[in-house]
Design a protein around this motif. Structure first.
Motif, PDB file in Angstrom:
ATOM      1  N   SER A  63       0.807  -1.221   0.000  1.00 26.45           N
ATOM      2  CA  SER A  63       0.000   0.000   0.000  1.00 26.45           C
ATOM      3  C   SER A  63       0.843   1.276   0.000  1.00 26.45           C
ATOM      4  CB  SER A  63      -0.937   0.005   1.210  1.00 26.45           C
ATOM      5  OG  SER A  63      -0.193  -0.100   2.412  1.00 26.45           O
ATOM      6  N   VAL A  64       2.116   1.183   0.387  1.00 32.10           N
ATOM      7  CA  VAL A  64       2.962   2.387   0.438  1.00 32.10           C
ATOM      8  C   VAL A  64       4.184   2.295  -0.463  1.00 32.10           C
ATOM      9  CG1 VAL A  64       2.202   2.880   2.792  1.00 32.10           C
ATOM     10  CG2 VAL A  64       4.374   1.671   2.422  1.00 32.10           C
ATOM     11  N   LYS A  65       4.362   1.173  -1.153  1.00 33.68           N
ATOM     12  CA  LYS A  65       5.514   1.051  -2.047  1.00 33.68           C
ATOM     13  C   LYS A  65       5.515   2.155  -3.083  1.00 33.68           C
ATOM     14  CE  LYS A  65       6.670  -3.854  -1.786  1.00 33.68           C
ATOM     15  NZ  LYS A  65       6.578  -5.172  -2.446  1.00 33.68           N
ATOM     16  N   LYS A  87      -2.736   9.818   0.570  1.00 33.93           N
ATOM     17  CA  LYS A  87      -4.128   9.589   0.199  1.00 33.93           C
ATOM     18  C   LYS A  87      -4.993   9.559   1.454  1.00 33.93           C
ATOM     19  CE  LYS A  87      -2.430   6.352  -3.326  1.00 33.93           C
ATOM     20  NZ  LYS A  87      -2.506   4.957  -3.825  1.00 33.93           N
ATOM     21  N   PRO A  88      -6.271   9.811   1.319  1.00 37.22           N
ATOM     22  CA  PRO A  88      -7.145   9.736   2.507  1.00 37.22           C
ATOM     23  C   PRO A  88      -7.052   8.388   3.215  1.00 37.22           C
ATOM     24  CG  PRO A  88      -8.280  10.858   0.733  1.00 37.22           C
ATOM     25  CD  PRO A  88      -6.981  10.353   0.151  1.00 37.22           C
ATOM     26  N   GLU A  89      -6.826   7.335   2.471  1.00 34.76           N
ATOM     27  CA  GLU A  89      -6.723   6.011   3.100  1.00 34.76           C
ATOM     28  C   GLU A  89      -5.439   5.822   3.887  1.00 34.76           C
ATOM     29  OE1 GLU A  89      -7.418   6.703  -0.117  1.00 34.76           O
ATOM     30  OE2 GLU A  89      -6.532   5.198  -1.470  1.00 34.76           O
ATOM     31  N   ASP A  90      -4.535   6.773   3.842  1.00 36.37           N
ATOM     32  CA  ASP A  90      -3.348   6.739   4.696  1.00 36.37           C
ATOM     33  C   ASP A  90      -3.646   7.275   6.093  1.00 36.37           C
ATOM     34  OD1 ASP A  90      -1.454   7.744   1.849  1.00 36.37           O
ATOM     35  OD2 ASP A  90      -1.503   5.735   2.737  1.00 36.37           O
ATOM     36  N   THR A  91      -4.836   7.797   6.281  1.00 34.94           N
ATOM     37  CA  THR A  91      -5.220   8.317   7.591  1.00 34.94           C
ATOM     38  C   THR A  91      -5.200   7.213   8.639  1.00 34.94           C
ATOM     39  OG1 THR A  91      -6.580  10.090   6.659  1.00 34.94           O
ATOM     40  CG2 THR A  91      -7.093   9.382   8.911  1.00 34.94           C
ATOM     41  N   ALA A  92      -4.443   7.428   9.696  1.00 40.79           N
ATOM     42  CA  ALA A  92      -4.281   6.420  10.744  1.00 40.79           C
ATOM     43  C   ALA A  92      -3.397   6.987  11.840  1.00 40.79           C
ATOM     44  CB  ALA A  92      -3.634   5.158  10.168  1.00 40.79           C
TER      45      ALA A  92
END
Length: 122
Positions: A63-65, A87-92
């Motif tokens: 997902s981060v490569k 990206k918004p899906e990196d929110t954590a």
């Protein structure tokens, strides 16, 4: 006293960049492999990236490569995670982890930080 202190999180727009830092104290940092994990709300904690104790080998989640780079400075007892094209899906909440396996006893030793929030707005 063992401590791992993350910093560098915050609110960033989609497409932006952040550099997370994790500074260690209380143990021999250069003997530990270091990793970044993240946990989004309602989800499990997932591995993002790992770097060996000397920094020679790195691994990344798919997902981060291509967008993430893990690095370390053993002189500063610090590991970094550079994240680009967020990206918004990196929110954590992003956590750093130190781990090593004792050669004689095969026992694992690990330490965790308290986490830093990364929020990516769309």
């Amino acid at each position: 006293q063992v401590q791992l202190v993350e910093s560098g999180g915050g609110l960033v727009q989609s497409g932006g960049s952040l550099r997370l830092s994790c500074t260690a104290s209380g143990f021999l940092f250069s003997s530990y492999a270091m990793s970044w994990y993240r946990q989004a709300p309602g989800k499990e904690r997932d591995l993002v990236a790992t770097i060996t104790s000397a920094g020679g080998i790195t691994n990344y989640a798919d997902s981060v490569k291509g967008r993430g780079t893990i690095s370390r400075d053993n002189a500063k007892n610090t590991v970094y995670l550079q994240m680009n094209s967020l990206k918004p899906e990196d929110t954590a909440v992003y956590y750093c982890r130190a781990a090593r396996r004792d050669i004689g006893s095969y026992r694992w030793y690990e330490h965790w930080g308290q986490g830093t929030q990364v929020t990516v707005s769309s």
